[in-house]
Design an enzyme around this catalytic site. Structure first.
Site, PDB file in Angstrom:
ATOM      1  N   SER A  52       9.057  75.085  42.501  1.00  0.00           N
ATOM      2  CA  SER A  52       9.753  75.180  43.327  1.00  0.00           C
ATOM      3  C   SER A  52      11.114  74.545  42.958  1.00  0.00           C
ATOM      4  O   SER A  52      11.451  73.178  42.359  1.00  0.00           O
ATOM      5  CB  SER A  52       9.587  74.958  44.827  1.00  0.00           C
TER       6      SER A  52
ATOM      7  N   TYR B 267       4.941  70.608  51.171  1.00  0.00           N
ATOM      8  CA  TYR B 267       5.156  71.304  50.402  1.00  0.00           C
ATOM      9  C   TYR B 267       5.722  70.889  49.303  1.00  0.00           C
ATOM     10  O   TYR B 267       5.599  71.192  47.957  1.00  0.00           O
ATOM     11  CB  TYR B 267       6.632  72.491  51.394  1.00  0.00           C
TER      12      TYR B 267
ATOM     13  N   LYS C  11       4.388  70.971  45.226  1.00  0.00           N
ATOM     14  CA  LYS C  11       5.244  71.712  44.516  1.00  0.00           C
ATOM     15  C   LYS C  11       5.336  70.533  43.279  1.00  0.00           C
ATOM     16  O   LYS C  11       6.209  71.362  41.972  1.00  0.00           O
ATOM     17  CB  LYS C  11       6.231  72.388  44.817  1.00  0.00           C
TER      18      LYS C  11
HETATM   19  P1  NAI Z   1       5.917  85.259  50.830  1.00  0.00           P
HETATM   20  O1  NAI Z   1       5.448  84.786  51.339  1.00  0.00           O
HETATM   21  O2  NAI Z   1       7.592  86.381  50.956  1.00  0.00           O
HETATM   22  O3  NAI Z   1       4.828  86.109  49.926  1.00  0.00           O
HETATM   23  C1  NAI Z   1       3.941  85.003  49.708  1.00  0.00           C
HETATM   24  C2  NAI Z   1       2.851  85.561  49.114  1.00  0.00           C
HETATM   25  O4  NAI Z   1       1.497  85.005  48.898  1.00  0.00           O
HETATM   26  C3  NAI Z   1       2.607  86.946  50.617  1.00  0.00           C
HETATM   27  O5  NAI Z   1       2.259  87.938  50.221  1.00  0.00           O
HETATM   28  C4  NAI Z   1       1.035  86.556  50.761  1.00  0.00           C
HETATM   29  O6  NAI Z   1       0.122  86.573  51.796  1.00  0.00           O
HETATM   30  C5  NAI Z   1       0.277  85.168  50.181  1.00  0.00           C
HETATM   31  N1  NAI Z   1      -0.317  84.322  50.054  1.00  0.00           N
HETATM   32  C6  NAI Z   1      -0.422  83.773  50.756  1.00  0.00           C
HETATM   33  N2  NAI Z   1      -1.633  82.631  51.269  1.00  0.00           N
HETATM   34  C7  NAI Z   1      -2.145  83.107  49.753  1.00  0.00           C
HETATM   35  C8  NAI Z   1      -4.111  82.514  49.529  1.00  0.00           C
HETATM   36  N3  NAI Z   1      -4.797  81.942  50.393  1.00  0.00           N
HETATM   37  N4  NAI Z   1      -4.086  83.989  48.205  1.00  0.00           N
HETATM   38  C9  NAI Z   1      -3.277  84.746  47.650  1.00  0.00           C
HETATM   39  N5  NAI Z   1      -2.325  85.299  48.202  1.00  0.00           N
HETATM   40  C10 NAI Z   1      -1.733  84.138  49.854  1.00  0.00           C
HETATM   41  O7  NAI Z   1       6.579  84.026  49.780  1.00  0.00           O
HETATM   42  P2  NAI Z   1       8.016  83.736  48.566  1.00  0.00           P
HETATM   43  O8  NAI Z   1       8.989  83.333  48.897  1.00  0.00           O
HETATM   44  O9  NAI Z   1       7.345  85.173  47.030  1.00  0.00           O
HETATM   45  O10 NAI Z   1       6.492  83.105  47.696  1.00  0.00           O
HETATM   46  C11 NAI Z   1       5.694  82.824  46.623  1.00  0.00           C
HETATM   47  C12 NAI Z   1       5.935  81.680  45.985  1.00  0.00           C
HETATM   48  O11 NAI Z   1       7.751  81.919  45.331  1.00  0.00           O
HETATM   49  C13 NAI Z   1       5.720  80.813  46.714  1.00  0.00           C
HETATM   50  O12 NAI Z   1       4.700  79.689  46.021  1.00  0.00           O
HETATM   51  C14 NAI Z   1       6.319  79.650  46.911  1.00  0.00           C
HETATM   52  O13 NAI Z   1       6.118  78.802  47.155  1.00  0.00           O
HETATM   53  C15 NAI Z   1       7.900  80.499  46.219  1.00  0.00           C
HETATM   54  N6  NAI Z   1       9.081  79.666  46.598  1.00  0.00           N
HETATM   55  C16 NAI Z   1       9.801  80.648  47.630  1.00  0.00           C
HETATM   56  C17 NAI Z   1      10.879  80.415  47.549  1.00  0.00           C
HETATM   57  C18 NAI Z   1      11.841  81.168  48.548  1.00  0.00           C
HETATM   58  O14 NAI Z   1      13.025  80.753  48.781  1.00  0.00           O
HETATM   59  N7  NAI Z   1      11.968  82.184  49.010  1.00  0.00           N
HETATM   60  C19 NAI Z   1      11.638  79.339  47.170  1.00  0.00           C
HETATM   61  C20 NAI Z   1      11.055  78.802  46.246  1.00  0.00           C
HETATM   62  C21 NAI Z   1       9.700  78.462  45.718  1.00  0.00           C
END
Ligand code: NAI
Length: 286
Positions: A144, A157, A161
């Site tokens: 991130s 967080y 990260k």
């Molecule tokens: P999201 O919440 O839409 O998707 C994250 C997914 O991870 C969800 O489907 C959730 O069910 C799953 N998840 C949660 N706990 C889990 C576990 N224990 N085992 C397996 N899966 C699990 O969020 P997003 O944004 O798509 O997140 C994806 C990555 O992107 C994360 O690592 C987040 O930190 C990172 N990120 C997101 C940003 C944003 O602005 N959306 C910015 C920077 C990084």
């Protein structure tokens, strides 16, 4: 890895947001997709979208990245069934905004286990098999902008990260030293329109709901991201481009790195930290 067609990809956290977009983008490129997540309903919806006729197989599997034995079993199964896995997206992540001292032990451990140990579980299960197989492979770890800037209200967080960045850079060095066939990238996005601000939907039993000042901050971050955040499909496109170019750093929002020289200069000069993203992070500027 120039040609993605015919490869096999494992994606964690694939049922929503960036992971979902990666699954769909891989499928369009002719990559066999093993999409994993903890959310059965959202995985079923993804399965329908992946089920276009023709093209390679796509499967969905329940997988909690905190469960090292389950990640290991998935790696063993995937290599046995498909002969190998060339692409691993360690993408699952969760976020809870709070002042650091308000994180209970359960919440802290959950966040670190998913965001950091989850990635380590993927590395430990897949990389040795990729190395043993000896064909080009690529691991993408999702960090991130919080991998570069310690962020108020997101201390846990940011800590996770920053560690993902350190782990990814060290993995890159380790692989280089043995002239390995496995590459690694760090994906470090800014705001992306996903469900990350509702990550507490998967919080462990007994962890508190997000209320009060933390809830208000979360609401502001969520609405700001919905307004100005990047489409996850665009992030997925940049990730696949970086894999083709064998690029380590993947910055969907490179403009957010602008304060980095100043932050580094303050460290070298021994000045107390300022929040580097204050100017570009509307919330922090308030
Ligand atoms: P999201 O919440 O839409 O998707 C994250 C997914 O991870 C969800 O489907 C959730 O069910 C799953 N998840 C949660 N706990 C889990 C576990 N224990 N085992 C397996 N899966 C699990 O969020 P997003 O944004 O798509 O997140 C994806 C990555 O992107 C994360 O690592 C987040 O930190 C990172 N990120 C997101 C940003 C944003 O602005 N959306 C910015 C920077 C990084």
């Amino acid at each position: 890895m120039q040609d993605l067609e015919g490869r096999t990809a494992v994606i964690t956290g694939a049922a929503s947001g960036i992971g979902r977009a990666l699954a769909l983008a891989c499928r369009r490129e002719g990559v066999r997709v093993i999409a994993t997540d903890v959310e059965r309903g959202a995985l079923d919806a993804l399965a329908q979208d992946l089920a276009a006729p023709g093209g390679p197989e796509a499967v969905t599997e329940l997988l909690d990245v905190r469960d090292a034995a389950a990640v290991e079993a998935l790696a063993a199964r995937s290599f046995a069934r498909w002969g190998g896995v060339e692409l691993l997206f360690n993408n699952a992540g969760v976020m809870v905004p709070r002042p650091l001292w308000e994180h209970g032990d359960l919440e802290w451990r959950w966040l670190i286990d998913v965001n950091l140990t989850g990635i380590m579980n993927g590395v430990r299960a897949f990389v040795p098999r990729m190395l043993a197989r000896g064909v080009p492979a690529h691991v993408v770890n999702t960090g991130s902008m919080a991998s570069f800037f310690a962020t108020p209200m997101l201390g846990a967080y940011s800590a996770s990260k920053f560690a993902v960045r350190a782990l990814s850079e060290a993995l890159h060095h380790d692989l280089r030293q043995i002239d390995a066939c496995v590459r690694v990238s760090l994906l470090a996005p800014g705001a992306v329109r996903t469900r990350i601000f509702d990550a507490d939907r998967n919080r462990p039993e007994g962890a508190p709901v997000i209320t009060g000042a933390s809830g208000a901050v979360r609401d502001l971050m969520r609405s700001g991201t919905q307004e100005a955040g990047m489409d996850p499909a665009e992030v997925a496109r940049l990730v696949l481009d970086a894999i083709r170019a064998e690029r380590f750093w993947i910055f969907p929002h490179p403009e957010m790195l602008a304060p980095l020289p100043e932050v580094t200069a303050a460290i070298i000069a021994g000045r107390s930290p300022e929040f580097g993203l204050a100017k570009s992070w509307k919330l922090a500027a308030e």
